[in-house]
Design a protein around this motif. Structure first.
Motif, PDB file in Angstrom:
ATOM      1  N   ALA A   8      46.770  25.840  25.530  1.00  0.00           N
ATOM      2  CA  ALA A   8      48.226  25.696  25.598  1.00  0.00           C
ATOM      3  C   ALA A   8      48.918  27.013  25.272  1.00  0.00           C
ATOM      4  CB  ALA A   8      48.686  24.594  24.644  1.00  0.00           C
ATOM      5  N   THR A   9      48.392  27.748  24.296  1.00  0.00           N
ATOM      6  CA  THR A   9      49.009  29.011  23.893  1.00  0.00           C
ATOM      7  C   THR A   9      48.770  30.094  24.928  1.00  0.00           C
ATOM      8  OG1 THR A   9      48.546  28.386  21.594  1.00  0.00           O
ATOM      9  CG2 THR A   9      49.275  30.635  21.989  1.00  0.00           C
ATOM     10  N   GLU A  10      47.604  30.100  25.549  1.00  0.00           N
ATOM     11  CA  GLU A  10      47.294  31.107  26.571  1.00  0.00           C
ATOM     12  C   GLU A  10      48.178  30.948  27.808  1.00  0.00           C
ATOM     13  OE1 GLU A  10      42.588  31.896  25.483  1.00  0.00           O
ATOM     14  OE2 GLU A  10      43.129  30.663  27.208  1.00  0.00           O
ATOM     15  N   ARG A  11      48.636  29.726  28.067  1.00  0.00           N
ATOM     16  CA  ARG A  11      49.558  29.535  29.189  1.00  0.00           C
ATOM     17  C   ARG A  11      50.897  30.222  28.928  1.00  0.00           C
ATOM     18  NH1 ARG A  11      46.981  24.299  29.658  1.00  0.00           N
ATOM     19  NH2 ARG A  11      48.465  23.391  28.160  1.00  0.00           N
ATOM     20  N   VAL A  12      51.274  30.318  27.648  1.00  0.00           N
ATOM     21  CA  VAL A  12      52.519  30.990  27.266  1.00  0.00           C
ATOM     22  C   VAL A  12      52.300  32.486  27.088  1.00  0.00           C
ATOM     23  CG1 VAL A  12      54.349  31.102  25.524  1.00  0.00           C
ATOM     24  CG2 VAL A  12      53.373  28.896  26.168  1.00  0.00           C
ATOM     25  N   GLU A  13      51.170  32.862  26.440  1.00  0.00           N
ATOM     26  CA  GLU A  13      50.856  34.260  26.157  1.00  0.00           C
ATOM     27  C   GLU A  13      49.373  34.510  26.447  1.00  0.00           C
ATOM     28  OE1 GLU A  13      50.552  37.598  26.010  1.00  0.00           O
ATOM     29  OE2 GLU A  13      52.577  37.312  25.184  1.00  0.00           O
ATOM     30  N   PRO A  14      49.047  35.067  27.631  1.00  0.00           N
ATOM     31  CA  PRO A  14      47.640  35.287  28.005  1.00  0.00           C
ATOM     32  C   PRO A  14      46.874  36.157  27.014  1.00  0.00           C
ATOM     33  CG  PRO A  14      49.081  35.550  29.907  1.00  0.00           C
ATOM     34  CD  PRO A  14      49.973  35.443  28.716  1.00  0.00           C
ATOM     35  N   LYS A  15      47.574  37.036  26.276  1.00  0.00           N
ATOM     36  CA  LYS A  15      46.888  37.913  25.323  1.00  0.00           C
ATOM     37  C   LYS A  15      46.322  37.147  24.137  1.00  0.00           C
ATOM     38  CE  LYS A  15      49.709  41.929  26.556  1.00  0.00           C
ATOM     39  NZ  LYS A  15      50.712  42.917  26.101  1.00  0.00           N
ATOM     40  N   TYR A  16      46.602  35.871  24.060  1.00  0.00           N
ATOM     41  CA  TYR A  16      46.058  35.047  22.974  1.00  0.00           C
ATOM     42  C   TYR A  16      44.530  35.031  23.004  1.00  0.00           C
ATOM     43  CZ  TYR A  16      45.977  31.185  19.610  1.00  0.00           C
ATOM     44  OH  TYR A  16      45.779  30.397  18.497  1.00  0.00           O
ATOM     45  N   SER A  17      43.965  35.262  24.183  1.00  0.00           N
ATOM     46  CA  SER A  17      42.505  35.265  24.311  1.00  0.00           C
ATOM     47  C   SER A  17      41.867  36.435  23.559  1.00  0.00           C
ATOM     48  CB  SER A  17      42.104  35.339  25.792  1.00  0.00           C
ATOM     49  OG  SER A  17      42.593  36.527  26.379  1.00  0.00           O
ATOM     50  N   PHE A  18      42.657  37.485  23.244  1.00  0.00           N
ATOM     51  CA  PHE A  18      42.122  38.641  22.525  1.00  0.00           C
ATOM     52  C   PHE A  18      41.691  38.290  21.105  1.00  0.00           C
ATOM     53  CE2 PHE A  18      44.892  41.633  25.301  1.00  0.00           C
ATOM     54  CZ  PHE A  18      43.949  41.555  26.310  1.00  0.00           C
ATOM     55  N   ARG A  19      42.143  37.152  20.586  1.00  0.00           N
ATOM     56  CA  ARG A  19      41.718  36.722  19.242  1.00  0.00           C
ATOM     57  C   ARG A  19      40.208  36.536  19.173  1.00  0.00           C
ATOM     58  NH1 ARG A  19      42.659  32.194  17.459  1.00  0.00           N
ATOM     59  NH2 ARG A  19      43.516  32.478  15.353  1.00  0.00           N
ATOM     60  N   SER A  20      39.582  36.315  20.329  1.00  0.00           N
ATOM     61  CA  SER A  20      38.147  36.037  20.375  1.00  0.00           C
ATOM     62  C   SER A  20      37.298  37.298  20.371  1.00  0.00           C
ATOM     63  CB  SER A  20      37.819  35.213  21.632  1.00  0.00           C
ATOM     64  OG  SER A  20      38.544  34.006  21.650  1.00  0.00           O
ATOM     65  N   LEU A  21      37.917  38.463  20.167  1.00  0.00           N
ATOM     66  CA  LEU A  21      37.170  39.716  20.172  1.00  0.00           C
ATOM     67  C   LEU A  21      36.361  39.914  18.900  1.00  0.00           C
ATOM     68  CD1 LEU A  21      39.837  42.092  21.778  1.00  0.00           C
ATOM     69  CD2 LEU A  21      37.739  41.240  22.840  1.00  0.00           C
ATOM     70  N   VAL A  22      36.654  39.147  17.860  1.00  0.00           N
ATOM     71  CA  VAL A  22      35.876  39.189  16.619  1.00  0.00           C
ATOM     72  C   VAL A  22      35.536  37.757  16.212  1.00  0.00           C
ATOM     73  CG1 VAL A  22      36.938  41.333  15.798  1.00  0.00           C
ATOM     74  CG2 VAL A  22      37.938  39.144  15.163  1.00  0.00           C
ATOM     75  N   LEU A  23      34.606  37.629  15.282  1.00  0.00           N
ATOM     76  CA  LEU A  23      34.244  36.300  14.794  1.00  0.00           C
ATOM     77  C   LEU A  23      35.438  35.652  14.096  1.00  0.00           C
ATOM     78  CD1 LEU A  23      30.688  36.747  13.219  1.00  0.00           C
ATOM     79  CD2 LEU A  23      31.271  35.284  15.154  1.00  0.00           C
ATOM     80  N   PRO A  24      35.668  34.358  14.326  1.00  0.00           N
ATOM     81  CA  PRO A  24      36.732  33.672  13.581  1.00  0.00           C
ATOM     82  C   PRO A  24      36.350  33.538  12.119  1.00  0.00           C
ATOM     83  CG  PRO A  24      35.436  32.100  14.848  1.00  0.00           C
ATOM     84  CD  PRO A  24      34.955  33.472  15.249  1.00  0.00           C
ATOM     85  N   GLY A  25      37.340  33.306  11.262  1.00  0.00           N
ATOM     86  CA  GLY A  25      37.066  33.268   9.830  1.00  0.00           C
ATOM     87  C   GLY A  25      37.568  32.006   9.146  1.00  0.00           C
ATOM     88  N   ILE A  26      37.070  31.782   7.938  1.00  0.00           N
ATOM     89  CA  ILE A  26      37.553  30.679   7.113  1.00  0.00           C
ATOM     90  C   ILE A  26      38.982  30.966   6.668  1.00  0.00           C
ATOM     91  CG2 ILE A  26      37.238  29.469   4.908  1.00  0.00           C
ATOM     92  CD1 ILE A  26      34.273  29.746   5.233  1.00  0.00           C
TER      93      ILE A  26
END
Length: 397
Positions: A325-343
């Motif tokens: 849903a967020t990528e439809r508004v802002e495609p750059k949201y996918s850049f969050r996946s460039l590093v491991l997610p965190g707690i």
């Protein structure tokens, strides 16, 4: 200066206490050691002020204070002054912590004083990030009292503005892109102007990105006796209140856009989970608000860390439907996946939880800042802010 004074006083008190507890009465030796250790924070502060703009104030503060402390101990040894190494160890810890804290404060203060911005098209839009700064309207503007001049790299690198830039160089005024200043001051990037090509890691960042996995696994293994016991207590409580299963599994977006199963303790009644959590949400099991507030429900994610799906610190993984849903508004949201997610992560401690797509987009500015500025310093800052958030309940739900 205040952290240095506090450090000197605390070191003096601690060293004197250790020596008195050991029934030492050679006060001339004790006084010499106290003077030597008390000068460390002041000497370290003097060295650190030479760094005009420090990208790693915590790490630099630790290194410089350790170096100066080593010199102080060497001087004491050279004069054959008997010392307490236990006392020196405690004093060194105090000096390191307070010097690093003081250097962090010093750099933040330096980033917010005696700064002016040269006018450029779009300044009115950027004024929120540049509020409180004086504006130089023309190339002939005065630089009196200015330490740093903020420019727009596209507009001001031109013949029209070259006189102002030349005078800045000659008068020792630092020239800095205004976007970089806004990043450092507010801890977020301008999403609209961000491009993945901006991610150029320094050697220290590359080394730390590889060592980060070792730190994550070491932390999980070292805390295992405590976390296992606490997890058992929480699991039994949830089972007693609402039966099983006690673990909630959700598909989240992970590194490289890959999906993974993220684990949490189930803190809501069965068949009521889904969607954002509201304040005073009635779906939460009685007693589980405290579990959520102190982030105890995140403990099962230590398994995700061991499996290499998460890190202790990084952009918080979101549900797949939220990411899409967020990528439809802002495609750059996918850049969050460039590093491991965190707690926990920089966006969490800086802007809190997001309940809407618009809030997710706003949080992206903080996540991209973390990815670009990845460092031991930033992770340490996130850790301290997380502890403050948990203890004070800021952003907890």
């Amino acid at each position: 200066m205040r952290p240095a004074i506090l450090s000197a006083l605390l070191q003096s008190a601690v060293y004197a206490y250790v020596m008195i507890s050991a029934n030492r009465s050679d006060w001339h030796n004790i006084a010499a050691a106290i003077v030597a250790t008390a000068t460390v924070p002041f000497l370290a502060a003097a060295v650190l002020t030479a760094f005009r703009r420090n990208e790693a104030p915590i790490g630099t503060g630790v290194i410089v204070s350790l170096a100066v402390y080593s010199v102080a101990v060497t001087v004491l040894s050279a004069f054959r002054i008997p010392v307490s190494y236990t006392g020196l160890a405690w004093c060194a810890l105090i000096a390191i912590v307070l010097t690093a804290y003081g250097n962090l404060r010093f750099n933040r203060l330096r980033n917010s004083t005696n700064i002016a911005v040269a006018r450029f098209p779009g300044l009115e839009v950027a004024i929120e990030d540049l509020r409180g700064l004086s504006i130089i309207d023309s190339p002939e503007g005065s630089l009196e009292g200015i330490d740093t001049l903020l420019i727009d790299v596209v507009h001001h690198h031109s013949g029209e503005w070259s006189p102002l830039l030349s005078r800045s160089y000659l008068e020792g005024v630092e020239i800095l892109p205004w976007t970089r200043y806004a990043e450092a001051r507010y801890g977020k990037l301008d999403v609209e102007s961000f491009d993945v090509s901006h991610l150029v890691y320094a050697p220290s960042q590359l080394i730390y990105s590889r060592a980060k996995r070792f730190f994550d696994v070491s932390f999980v293994l070292l805390t295992l006796p405590i976390t296992l016991l606490l997890s058992a207590v929480v699991g039994l409580y949830i089972f007693a209140r609402d039966g099983g299963p006690v673990i909630f599994v959700q598909i989240r977006r992970g590194y490289g856009g890959k999906r993974f199963r993220m684990y949490k303790f189930r803190t809501m009644y069965k068949k009521t989970a889904g969607g954002a959590t509201a304040k005073n949400d009635k779906r939460i099991i009685p007693g589980c608000r405290a579990i959520r507030k102190f982030r105890i429900d995140e403990l099962p994610q230590l398994l995700n860390i061991l499996r290499g799906e998460m890190s202790l610190i990084g952009p918080r993984p979101v549900a797949e439907y939220v990411a899409k849903a967020t990528e439809r508004v802002e495609p750059k949201y996918s850049f969050r996946s460039l590093v491991l997610p965190g707690i926990t992560g920089w966006a969490q401690v800086s802007s809190g939880y997001a309940e809407t797509t618009d809030q997710e987009v706003k949080k992206l500015a903080y996540d991209l800042y973390y990815i670009k500025r990845l460092s031991f310093d930033l992770d340490l800052l996130v850790l301290f802010k997380t502890i403050r958030t948990v203890l004070l309940g800021v952003g907890a739900r």
